[in-house]
Motif scaffolding. Structure first.
Motif, PDB file in Angstrom:
ATOM      1  N   ASP A  87       0.644  -1.393  -0.147  1.00 28.54           N
ATOM      2  CA  ASP A  87      -0.443  -0.077  -0.164  1.00 28.54           C
ATOM      3  C   ASP A  87       1.272   0.899   0.266  1.00 28.54           C
ATOM      4  O   ASP A  87       0.495   2.033  -0.179  1.00 28.54           O
ATOM      5  CB  ASP A  87      -1.027   0.096   0.944  1.00 28.54           C
ATOM      6  CG  ASP A  87      -1.861  -0.631   1.188  1.00 28.54           C
ATOM      7  OD1 ASP A  87      -2.438  -1.530  -0.140  1.00 28.54           O
ATOM      8  OD2 ASP A  87      -3.337  -0.635   1.783  1.00 28.54           O
ATOM      9  N   GLY A 104       2.460   2.696  -2.721  1.00 29.12           N
ATOM     10  CA  GLY A 104       2.402   2.988  -3.390  1.00 29.12           C
ATOM     11  C   GLY A 104       2.942   2.514  -4.788  1.00 29.12           C
ATOM     12  O   GLY A 104       3.260   2.645  -6.032  1.00 29.12           O
ATOM     13  N   LYS A 105       3.424   1.119  -4.901  1.00 25.38           N
ATOM     14  CA  LYS A 105       4.421   0.710  -6.132  1.00 25.38           C
ATOM     15  C   LYS A 105       3.634   0.279  -7.038  1.00 25.38           C
ATOM     16  O   LYS A 105       4.873   0.676  -7.859  1.00 25.38           O
ATOM     17  CB  LYS A 105       5.301  -0.846  -5.061  1.00 25.38           C
ATOM     18  CG  LYS A 105       5.920  -0.913  -4.247  1.00 25.38           C
ATOM     19  CD  LYS A 105       5.985  -2.181  -3.703  1.00 25.38           C
ATOM     20  CE  LYS A 105       4.606  -3.338  -3.549  1.00 25.38           C
ATOM     21  NZ  LYS A 105       4.127  -2.868  -2.146  1.00 25.38           N
ATOM     22  N   THR A 106       2.584  -0.550  -7.268  1.00 18.83           N
ATOM     23  CA  THR A 106       2.119  -0.533  -8.418  1.00 18.83           C
ATOM     24  C   THR A 106       1.641   1.104  -9.019  1.00 18.83           C
ATOM     25  O   THR A 106       1.631   1.018 -10.115  1.00 18.83           O
ATOM     26  CB  THR A 106       1.105  -1.749  -7.705  1.00 18.83           C
ATOM     27  OG1 THR A 106       1.029  -2.736  -7.369  1.00 18.83           O
ATOM     28  CG2 THR A 106       0.023  -1.813  -9.323  1.00 18.83           C
ATOM     29  N   SER A 107       0.726   1.848  -8.050  1.00 19.94           N
ATOM     30  CA  SER A 107       0.977   2.906  -8.524  1.00 19.94           C
ATOM     31  C   SER A 107       1.561   3.766  -9.204  1.00 19.94           C
ATOM     32  O   SER A 107       1.634   4.695 -10.652  1.00 19.94           O
ATOM     33  CB  SER A 107      -0.019   3.742  -7.748  1.00 19.94           C
ATOM     34  OG  SER A 107      -1.363   2.895  -7.104  1.00 19.94           O
ATOM     35  N   ASN A 139       6.844   8.606  -1.943  1.00 19.72           N
ATOM     36  CA  ASN A 139       6.085   8.388  -2.536  1.00 19.72           C
ATOM     37  C   ASN A 139       4.309   8.906  -1.401  1.00 19.72           C
ATOM     38  O   ASN A 139       5.421   9.551  -0.287  1.00 19.72           O
ATOM     39  CB  ASN A 139       5.674   7.455  -3.213  1.00 19.72           C
ATOM     40  CG  ASN A 139       4.459   7.465  -3.573  1.00 19.72           C
ATOM     41  OD1 ASN A 139       3.916   7.824  -4.424  1.00 19.72           O
ATOM     42  ND2 ASN A 139       3.586   5.875  -3.838  1.00 19.72           N
ATOM     43  N   LYS A 140       3.256   9.878  -1.990  1.00 20.93           N
ATOM     44  CA  LYS A 140       2.598  10.526  -1.129  1.00 20.93           C
ATOM     45  C   LYS A 140       2.891  11.485  -1.290  1.00 20.93           C
ATOM     46  O   LYS A 140       2.229  11.905   0.003  1.00 20.93           O
ATOM     47  CB  LYS A 140       1.708   8.894  -0.162  1.00 20.93           C
ATOM     48  CG  LYS A 140       1.770   7.761  -0.752  1.00 20.93           C
ATOM     49  CD  LYS A 140       0.615   7.258  -0.175  1.00 20.93           C
ATOM     50  CE  LYS A 140       0.274   6.022  -0.580  1.00 20.93           C
ATOM     51  NZ  LYS A 140      -0.948   4.796   0.054  1.00 20.93           N
ATOM     52  N   ASP A 184       1.726  14.610  -1.930  1.00 24.60           N
ATOM     53  CA  ASP A 184       0.503  15.169  -2.194  1.00 24.60           C
ATOM     54  C   ASP A 184      -0.474  14.958  -1.152  1.00 24.60           C
ATOM     55  O   ASP A 184      -0.914  15.588  -0.651  1.00 24.60           O
ATOM     56  CB  ASP A 184      -0.042  15.019  -3.308  1.00 24.60           C
ATOM     57  CG  ASP A 184      -0.776  13.516  -3.087  1.00 24.60           C
ATOM     58  OD1 ASP A 184      -1.939  12.890  -2.342  1.00 24.60           O
ATOM     59  OD2 ASP A 184      -0.230  12.212  -3.157  1.00 24.60           O
ATOM     60  N   SER A 239       4.998  11.803  -6.196  1.00 24.86           N
ATOM     61  CA  SER A 239       3.221  11.185  -5.821  1.00 24.86           C
ATOM     62  C   SER A 239       2.732  10.963  -7.151  1.00 24.86           C
ATOM     63  O   SER A 239       3.074  11.304  -8.578  1.00 24.86           O
ATOM     64  CB  SER A 239       2.046  12.424  -5.764  1.00 24.86           C
ATOM     65  OG  SER A 239       1.356  11.760  -5.803  1.00 24.86           O
ATOM     66  N   ALA A 240       2.740   9.198  -7.264  1.00 26.97           N
ATOM     67  CA  ALA A 240       2.167   8.377  -8.046  1.00 26.97           C
ATOM     68  C   ALA A 240       1.012   8.731  -8.078  1.00 26.97           C
ATOM     69  O   ALA A 240       0.102   9.047  -9.645  1.00 26.97           O
ATOM     70  CB  ALA A 240       1.945   6.827  -7.841  1.00 26.97           C
ATOM     71  N   LYS A 241       0.420   9.883  -7.468  1.00 29.88           N
ATOM     72  CA  LYS A 241      -1.236  10.623  -7.572  1.00 29.88           C
ATOM     73  C   LYS A 241      -1.071  11.523  -8.567  1.00 29.88           C
ATOM     74  O   LYS A 241      -1.872  11.458  -9.587  1.00 29.88           O
ATOM     75  CB  LYS A 241      -1.599  10.740  -6.707  1.00 29.88           C
ATOM     76  CG  LYS A 241      -3.347  10.972  -7.090  1.00 29.88           C
ATOM     77  CD  LYS A 241      -4.152  11.321  -5.228  1.00 29.88           C
ATOM     78  CE  LYS A 241      -5.565  11.494  -5.983  1.00 29.88           C
ATOM     79  NZ  LYS A 241      -5.913  12.030  -4.154  1.00 29.88           N
TER      80      LYS A 241
HETATM   81  P1  GDP Z   1       1.279  -1.489  -3.215  1.00 34.44           P
HETATM   82  O1  GDP Z   1       0.256  -2.544  -2.810  1.00 34.44           O
HETATM   83  O2  GDP Z   1       2.243  -1.121  -2.852  1.00 34.44           O
HETATM   84  O3  GDP Z   1       1.214  -1.361  -5.046  1.00 34.44           O
HETATM   85  O4  GDP Z   1       0.540   0.286  -3.859  1.00 34.44           O
HETATM   86  P2  GDP Z   1      -0.549   0.368  -4.267  1.00 34.44           P
HETATM   87  O5  GDP Z   1       0.071   1.433  -5.865  1.00 34.44           O
HETATM   88  O6  GDP Z   1      -2.101  -0.823  -4.933  1.00 34.44           O
HETATM   89  O7  GDP Z   1      -1.339   2.197  -3.543  1.00 34.44           O
HETATM   90  C1  GDP Z   1      -1.376   1.670  -2.812  1.00 34.44           C
HETATM   91  C2  GDP Z   1      -3.242   2.658  -2.225  1.00 34.44           C
HETATM   92  O8  GDP Z   1      -2.215   4.088  -2.038  1.00 34.44           O
HETATM   93  C3  GDP Z   1      -3.797   3.396  -3.151  1.00 34.44           C
HETATM   94  O9  GDP Z   1      -4.933   3.280  -2.450  1.00 34.44           O
HETATM   95  C4  GDP Z   1      -3.587   4.039  -4.130  1.00 34.44           C
HETATM   96  O10 GDP Z   1      -4.027   4.733  -5.279  1.00 34.44           O
HETATM   97  C5  GDP Z   1      -2.789   5.402  -3.362  1.00 34.44           C
HETATM   98  N1  GDP Z   1      -1.549   5.762  -3.464  1.00 34.44           N
HETATM   99  C6  GDP Z   1      -0.429   5.425  -4.668  1.00 34.44           C
HETATM  100  N2  GDP Z   1       0.626   6.661  -4.192  1.00 34.44           N
HETATM  101  C7  GDP Z   1      -0.624   7.465  -4.200  1.00 34.44           C
HETATM  102  C8  GDP Z   1       0.059   8.723  -4.127  1.00 34.44           C
HETATM  103  O11 GDP Z   1       1.302   9.663  -4.487  1.00 34.44           O
HETATM  104  N3  GDP Z   1      -0.871   9.777  -3.173  1.00 34.44           N
HETATM  105  C9  GDP Z   1      -1.643   9.391  -2.940  1.00 34.44           C
HETATM  106  N4  GDP Z   1      -2.359   9.955  -2.462  1.00 34.44           N
HETATM  107  N5  GDP Z   1      -2.629   8.552  -3.342  1.00 34.44           N
HETATM  108  C10 GDP Z   1      -1.548   7.543  -3.659  1.00 34.44           C
END
Ligand code: GDP
Length: 473
Positions: free
Chosen positions: A82, A84-87, A180-181, A183, A216-218
């Protein structure tokens, strides 16, 4: 083949085999012991069939410096769930691949390439997480050049963050920290930097050498800076390959496709893979019928660090299997069969793999083993730290205990993966292995030892380490 090598008639060899009770045909594979018997019977000298025979067929000649060309870095994204790896992987792909590329429809083949603003091509492995990373490494394929450690700025350093750090360290792969994140209103990048210090990851902003980039992946903020950081790290690593030789690569993923048959995504590591090439890959072989890139386009060839789908396999290989181009189909088939046989023998011998005792035995054979790698899981942080400290004191300049990973919690599959990749036993201090971990340990032959008294553990490890020492002299 055996008859050929002995310069004897095939019929005579088959007859000799039959006289020994082996009802075989001339194209059948026989095991090494039988072959040895037959060779002796014919009065020839035995050179035992081995991996080195296989290597002679596979082009293992070292590249000359002048043949080497720069190649793109191969990047794996790791970090806590969670964070944000995939994002991040999606954001990079969407920002960079689609714009300006003809067609623009990206295919998920397990890896993709993007171009940084500076023009440098970068290859990203599309499966985040360390499970894939370690299982590949355990199979002998080290494909990753750079690890991106993703840490969420609204969270902190978490257990899987630490695991990822240790995986990267164990593999000797440099890291770049992506905070990450940023934002998010409660983001605190500085907290992440400080927390990383405790795990000996000192980022540039803390006067260290590990690059750190706020992203920020978002919103897409910082993505370009991250790509430039990767490009810079790649430059430092001076990654090179020889595009002019027979290809070697590693399988990133593979499956049996209903319409297309067995399909493997191969990351070319050296040389250039071309349509029509004959190859072995793990226990399979084949002839390249078609190559498909990460944009779904048919291509004629793929050079170093390029991921491509390969069609034309006779069976489905496994992720981490190594692909080598060879000259003839006969060679390809022979090597694949030899490997299948060897793997069968290995599986039969499994269950009795990495114990402390065997590490000693191995050390006797291999002069280079001067480290005793171990992995520790404990019930509480205090014990984990006490054990880590005790381990550091064991050994001297010639031999030392290398703590691959130490953490709090039950022994998991991921621990077994890391242990297998480094040939280490797993120590459980007042914790047990969960069921999947036990199954994985059994299957991979990784030893798990349980302790509840630090003294006992230290004694055993000391004994193992001093055995390692005496084996040296
Ligand atoms: P993973 O488990 O590491 O692959 O994480 P995900 O990519 O699935 O991201 C987990 C959650 O964090 C998701 O709900 C994303 O939308 C959220 N998220 C990922 N990157 C960001 C970011 O840069 N900003 C915000 N606000 N949310 C993010």
């Amino acid at each position: 083949e055996l008859a050929n090598r002995m310069a004897e008639r095939v019929a005579d060899v088959v007859k000799a085999l039959m006289q020994n009770g082996m009802m075989v045909t001339q194209n059948q594979s026989i095991d090494a012991d039988t072959a040895e018997l037959i060779v002796e019977e014919f009065g020839h000298k035995i050179v035992r069939v081995s991996d080195s025979d296989v290597e002679q067929v596979i082009d293992t000649v070292e590249d000359k410096d002048e043949d080497l060309q720069p190649r793109p870095p191969v990047v794996t994204v790791m970090g806590h769930v969670d964070h944000g790896k995939t994002s991040l992987l999606d954001a990079i792909r969407n920002a960079k691949v689609v714009s300006g590329e003809a067609g623009g429809i990206t295919q998920h083949i397990g890896a993709y390439q993007v171009r940084a603003d500076s023009g440098q091509l970068l290859t990203f492995l599309d499966t985040p997480g360390h499970a894939a990373f370690t299982s590949m490494r355990a199979r002998g394929a080290q494909v990753t050049d750079i690890v991106i450690l993703v840490v969420a700025a609204d969270d902190a350093v978490m257990p899987q963050t630490v695991e990822a750090i240790n995986h990267a360290k164990a593999a000797g792969v440099p890291m770049i920290v992506a905070i990450n994140k940023v934002d998010k209103p409660d983001a605190d990048p500085q907290k992440v930097r400080t927390a990383l210090l405790q795990h000996e990851v000192i980022v540039e902003q803390m006067s260290g050498e590990v690059q750190d980039v706020e992203v920020s992946a978002k919103t897409g903020l910082g993505l370009d800076s991250l790509l430039e950081a990767i490009a810079l790290q790649a430059e430092i690593l001076e990654l090179k390959a020889n595009p002019e030789r027979a290809a070697a690569g590693a399988v990133i993923e593979a499956q049996l496709d209903v319409g297309r048959g067995p399909v493997a995504t191969v990351l070319v590591q050296n040389g250039t893979l071309k349509q029509g090439d004959i190859f072995v890959v793990g226990e399979q072989w084949g002839k390249v019928r078609a190559l498909v890139n990460d944009k779904g386009e048919r291509v004629k060839e793929a050079g170093p660090s390029v991921p491509v789908e390969v069609l034309g396999l006779n069976g489905t290989p496994e992720a981490g299997d190594v692909l080598n181009v060879v000259e003839t189909e006969a060679q390809a088939r022979e090597i694949a069969e030899y490997r299948e046989q060897a793997a069968k023998e290995k599986r039969a011998a499994a269950g009795a793999a990495t114990s402390l005792e065997q590490l000693l035995a191995k050390a006797k054979e291999d002069e280079n083993v001067k480290e005793l790698p171990i992995l520790v899981k404990a019930d509480v942080q205090g014990s984990a730290e006490a054990i880590a400290q005790a381990m550091e004191k064991i050994g001297n300049e010639e031999v030392r205990v290398r703590l691959l990973h130490s953490a709090v919690g039950a022994i998991t599959e991921s621990d077994i993966g890391l242990a297998e990749a480094s040939g280490a036993p797993v120590i459980g201090f007042n914790v047990r292995a969960n069921a999947p971990a036990r199954a994985a340990a059994n299957q991979k032959g990784v030893e798990i030892r349980y302790y509840s008294v630090i003294y006992d553990l230290v004694d055993d490890v000391k004994a193992a380490a001093s055995g390692l020492l005496s084996a040296e002299v």
